[in-house]
Design a protein around this motif. Structure first.
Motif, PDB file in Angstrom:
ATOM      1  N   TYR A 148      -6.400  -3.099  -9.786  1.00  0.00           N
ATOM      2  CA  TYR A 148      -5.363  -2.084  -9.595  1.00  0.00           C
ATOM      3  C   TYR A 148      -5.832  -0.963  -8.669  1.00  0.00           C
ATOM      4  O   TYR A 148      -7.013  -0.579  -8.671  1.00  0.00           O
ATOM      5  N   GLU A 149      -4.897  -0.466  -7.877  1.00  0.00           N
ATOM      6  CA  GLU A 149      -5.089   0.817  -7.201  1.00  0.00           C
ATOM      7  C   GLU A 149      -4.704   1.887  -8.223  1.00  0.00           C
ATOM      8  O   GLU A 149      -3.604   1.858  -8.776  1.00  0.00           O
ATOM      9  N   ILE A 150      -5.620   2.807  -8.495  1.00  0.00           N
ATOM     10  CA  ILE A 150      -5.412   3.783  -9.562  1.00  0.00           C
ATOM     11  C   ILE A 150      -5.310   5.175  -8.955  1.00  0.00           C
ATOM     12  O   ILE A 150      -6.211   5.616  -8.234  1.00  0.00           O
ATOM     13  N   GLU A 151      -4.222   5.848  -9.247  1.00  0.00           N
ATOM     14  CA  GLU A 151      -3.996   7.201  -8.725  1.00  0.00           C
ATOM     15  C   GLU A 151      -3.949   8.185  -9.891  1.00  0.00           C
ATOM     16  O   GLU A 151      -3.155   8.023 -10.828  1.00  0.00           O
ATOM     17  N   ALA A 152      -4.829   9.170  -9.828  1.00  0.00           N
ATOM     18  CA  ALA A 152      -4.866  10.179 -10.895  1.00  0.00           C
ATOM     19  C   ALA A 152      -3.731  11.174 -10.708  1.00  0.00           C
ATOM     20  O   ALA A 152      -3.476  11.649  -9.602  1.00  0.00           O
ATOM     21  N   LYS A 153      -3.051  11.475 -11.810  1.00  0.00           N
ATOM     22  CA  LYS A 153      -1.966  12.442 -11.812  1.00  0.00           C
ATOM     23  C   LYS A 153      -2.362  13.634 -12.672  1.00  0.00           C
ATOM     24  O   LYS A 153      -3.469  13.711 -13.203  1.00  0.00           O
ATOM     25  N   GLU A 154      -1.424  14.594 -12.815  1.00  0.00           N
ATOM     26  CA  GLU A 154      -1.716  15.768 -13.624  1.00  0.00           C
ATOM     27  C   GLU A 154      -1.854  15.375 -15.094  1.00  0.00           C
ATOM     28  O   GLU A 154      -1.340  14.358 -15.537  1.00  0.00           O
ATOM     29  N   TRP A 155      -2.550  16.229 -15.846  1.00  0.00           N
ATOM     30  CA  TRP A 155      -2.765  16.030 -17.284  1.00  0.00           C
ATOM     31  C   TRP A 155      -3.437  14.682 -17.567  1.00  0.00           C
ATOM     32  O   TRP A 155      -3.144  14.022 -18.561  1.00  0.00           O
ATOM     33  N   TYR A 156      -4.374  14.293 -16.707  1.00  0.00           N
ATOM     34  CA  TYR A 156      -5.180  13.092 -16.890  1.00  0.00           C
ATOM     35  C   TYR A 156      -4.350  11.794 -16.886  1.00  0.00           C
ATOM     36  O   TYR A 156      -4.840  10.744 -17.275  1.00  0.00           O
ATOM     37  N   ARG A 157      -3.110  11.890 -16.454  1.00  0.00           N
ATOM     38  CA  ARG A 157      -2.269  10.702 -16.382  1.00  0.00           C
ATOM     39  C   ARG A 157      -2.648   9.881 -15.137  1.00  0.00           C
ATOM     40  O   ARG A 157      -3.032  10.442 -14.124  1.00  0.00           O
ATOM     41  N   LYS A 158      -2.520   8.565 -15.260  1.00  0.00           N
ATOM     42  CA  LYS A 158      -2.864   7.692 -14.143  1.00  0.00           C
ATOM     43  C   LYS A 158      -1.716   6.734 -13.855  1.00  0.00           C
ATOM     44  O   LYS A 158      -0.995   6.328 -14.767  1.00  0.00           O
ATOM     45  N   GLU A 159      -1.570   6.393 -12.592  1.00  0.00           N
ATOM     46  CA  GLU A 159      -0.593   5.386 -12.192  1.00  0.00           C
ATOM     47  C   GLU A 159      -1.349   4.176 -11.647  1.00  0.00           C
ATOM     48  O   GLU A 159      -2.321   4.318 -10.900  1.00  0.00           O
ATOM     49  N   TYR A 160      -0.888   2.990 -12.019  1.00  0.00           N
ATOM     50  CA  TYR A 160      -1.570   1.748 -11.662  1.00  0.00           C
ATOM     51  C   TYR A 160      -0.671   0.906 -10.757  1.00  0.00           C
ATOM     52  O   TYR A 160       0.468   0.607 -11.108  1.00  0.00           O
TER      53      TYR A 160
END
Length: 571
Positions: A233-245
């Protein structure tokens, strides 16, 4: 004055800063003594990082951006002309060679682990911070010794073991099992067997078992987040430690079955043993496994983890039908016939689930002709609430409801269908109903209040108000009232303060507080009198000597952190 870039000077400055860290740390820590604590630790440090900016170098031993540097090194100032191309072509090859030579002599030292990584952050001429792995070194002899120690530990302490194991051993063993440098070929079934052995051997001590499980789960989660998922997966860090895969486009998309099996095992462990706030992580792992084509992940999401027996998750009779799903933490209950026996069977079903490891933060989906709620404002009018309120209509079920509450109560867990200010710990509805119904359950109320997390729930404020209306303030109710007030939030205000200040009540209040911590006494003073200053002013104005002395006693309990004498004085 800034100089033109001199690669040898820059490399020498960074190497000197790293060696200064090593010498400084070796002088401050007895690395030999540290690694002697367990045969499963080869060295103290496996990672350091530095930040380089025009001759200034800061060195850290952790990857935490919020820590302070352990070394501030000031080298020769350089111009701000470092580009990404020069970094890759000129600086890093020289730096890797230099650091490799300088650190080679330290590899035999217990200061460094069998593998050691140096990361660096460089600021380029465009103002961007470039983070790179500068060096990754492995000491073969240390690695081989550690592998031998690990295999001996598994044979002697786990496979042939009969006694609880040491927490520190589990801490390191868990990390070694999923370290691809030590174990390149992932064996999910073996890792699962070893983890299960650790948990089985440590069952006798529940408190220590929690620690062992935490170390196992932490290591598995680290493997998932840093080894498994980044490969697919390409993993993108978001606010509040949330991640998008975002799934990578790969020619061979299907991952190794061993790895997926370990991912699923990790998800199930989190669901079974981690607090409610970790459930989203576990469900995310299951979703990722399903996206990667795992039929087992799809089955788990549909039917449950399979860690509970079929007879434990399903019950059918002429009076009640119950079904549980541990992944989504739901218990579906259909009351076919409204009777004490129907609710008794449902409560027995819930108790078996909880004793078998079902998540504490569940919700009940209820189908019933009755829809009762407790006479307490501010509670969620949920189906979970209604189930327990219905059961509380039958006094013969009180002992079973109390037994349920004692099993269900757990810190950092909340019913799944009471969000925001209606959030409440499992067991709340049973405890509240029993506490209002019978004085015999005052000890249960006090036990509950001792576990309440007032930072994350406030329904205890509403219960305390309802409880006061039911029983009032008298010497016999003050121990339970004290427990309730200590667990109420800062927003709570006691309307019956004048009654509490009566001469026959204040001594009982002081006695209830004498074994509490000063901050607890201070909290009670804040919500009853509005603060210590106001209580002190009231005590000064009070003409009656007995009442004044009791008010002063309260203030002493809140002001003297370690004063056992003041507690004995008012016993």
């Amino acid at each position: 004055m800034e100089h033109e870039w001199d690669w040898e000077i820059v490399v020498e400055d960074i190497a000197a800063a790293v060696l200064q860290w090593a010498e400084q740390t070796a002088a401050a820590k007895d690395a030999e003594a540290i690694v002697r604590r367990t045969s499963l630790q080869a060295g103290v440090y496996d990672f350091i990082r530095f930040e380089y900016r025009q001759g200034s170098i800061n060195v850290f031993s952790t990857d935490d951006d919020f820590t302070s540097p352990e070394v501030y090194y000031r080298g020769v100032p350089q111009s701000n002309r470092l580009t990404e191309e020069l970094l890759e072509r000129e600086l890093l090859p020289r730096l890797r060679t230099k650091l490799g030579r300088r650190l080679a002599s330290l590899q035999q030292s217990p200061l460094l682990d069998f593998e050691f990584t140096v990361a660096g952050t460089f600021w380029t001429s465009d103002g961007a911070a470039r983070r790179v792995r500068v060096l990754h070194a492995v000491e073969p002899a240390k690695k081989q010794r550690l592998l031998e120690h690990m295999e001996a530990y598994i044979r002697q302490e786990l496979q042939a073991g009969k006694s609880p194991t040491d927490e520190l051993d589990t801490f390191f063993l868990a990390r070694h099992l999923v370290n691809t440098e030590l174990c390149p070929q992932l064996d999910a079934e073996r890792i699962k067997r070893i983890c299960d052995l650790v948990m089985e051997l440590n069952k006798p001590n529940k408190e220590k078992l929690v620690h062992h499980r935490r170390y196992l789960i932490q290591a598995l989660k680290h493997w998932v987040e840093h080894s498994f998922l980044p490969a697919y997966y390409e993993i993108e860090a978001k606010e509040w430690y949330r991640k998008e895969y975002q799934l990578k486009q790969r020619e061979e998309q299907q991952p190794d079955e061993n790895a997926v099996e370990l991912l699923l095992y990790t998800a199930v462990l989190i669901l079974k043993y981690e607090p409610a706030y970790s459930r989203g992580t576990a469900l995310g792992y299951l979703d990722r496994a399903k996206e990667l084509g795992s039929a087992k992940a799809a089955r788990i999401l549909k039917e449950g983890s399979g860690s509970l027996k079929a007879e434990e998750v399903s019950f059918h009779s002429e009076k009640v039908i119950c079904q549980a799903h541990d992944v989504f933490s739901t218990i579906t209950i259909k009351i076919v016939q409204e009777s004490p026996a129907s609710y008794a069977k449902a409560l027995d079903f819930i108790l078996r689930l909880l004793n078998g490891g079902f998540p504490r933060s569940f919700q009940i989906k209820l189908r019933s002709a009755s829809k009762h709620y407790l006479p307490i404002k501010g509670l969620a009018r949920s189906q979970t609430h209604s189930f327990f309120a219905n059961a509380l209509q039958y006094p013969s079920l009180y002992p079973k409801l109390a037994a349920y509450a004692r099993v269900a109560m757990a810190e950092y867990e909340w019913y799944d269908d009471g969000a925001g200010d209606k959030s409440c710990m499992p067991g709340s509805y049973a405890v509240f109903g029993l506490g209002l119904a019978d004085r015999a359950y005052f000890p249960l109320v006090r036990q509950y209040m001792a576990m309440v997390d007032q930072e994350h729930q406030s329904v205890q404020d509403h219960f305390t108000s309802a409880w006061l209306k039911t029983y009032g303030i008298e010497p016999g109710t003050i121990p339970t009232l004290t427990a309730c007030l200590l667990s109420c939030t800062d927003a709570f205000r006691l309307k019956e303060r004048a009654v509490l200040e009566a001469d026959e009540h204040l001594p009982a209040l002081v006695r209830s507080l004498r074994r509490k911590e000063p901050f607890e006494a201070g909290h009670l003073i804040d919500i009853v009198w509005g603060g210590r200053d106001k209580l002190e002013a009231k005590a000064r104005k009070e003409k009656r000597k007995p009442k004044q002395s009791q008010l002063l006693a309260l203030l002493k309990l809140a002001k003297h952190p370690e004063s056992h004498t003041c507690r004995e004085e008012f016993a």
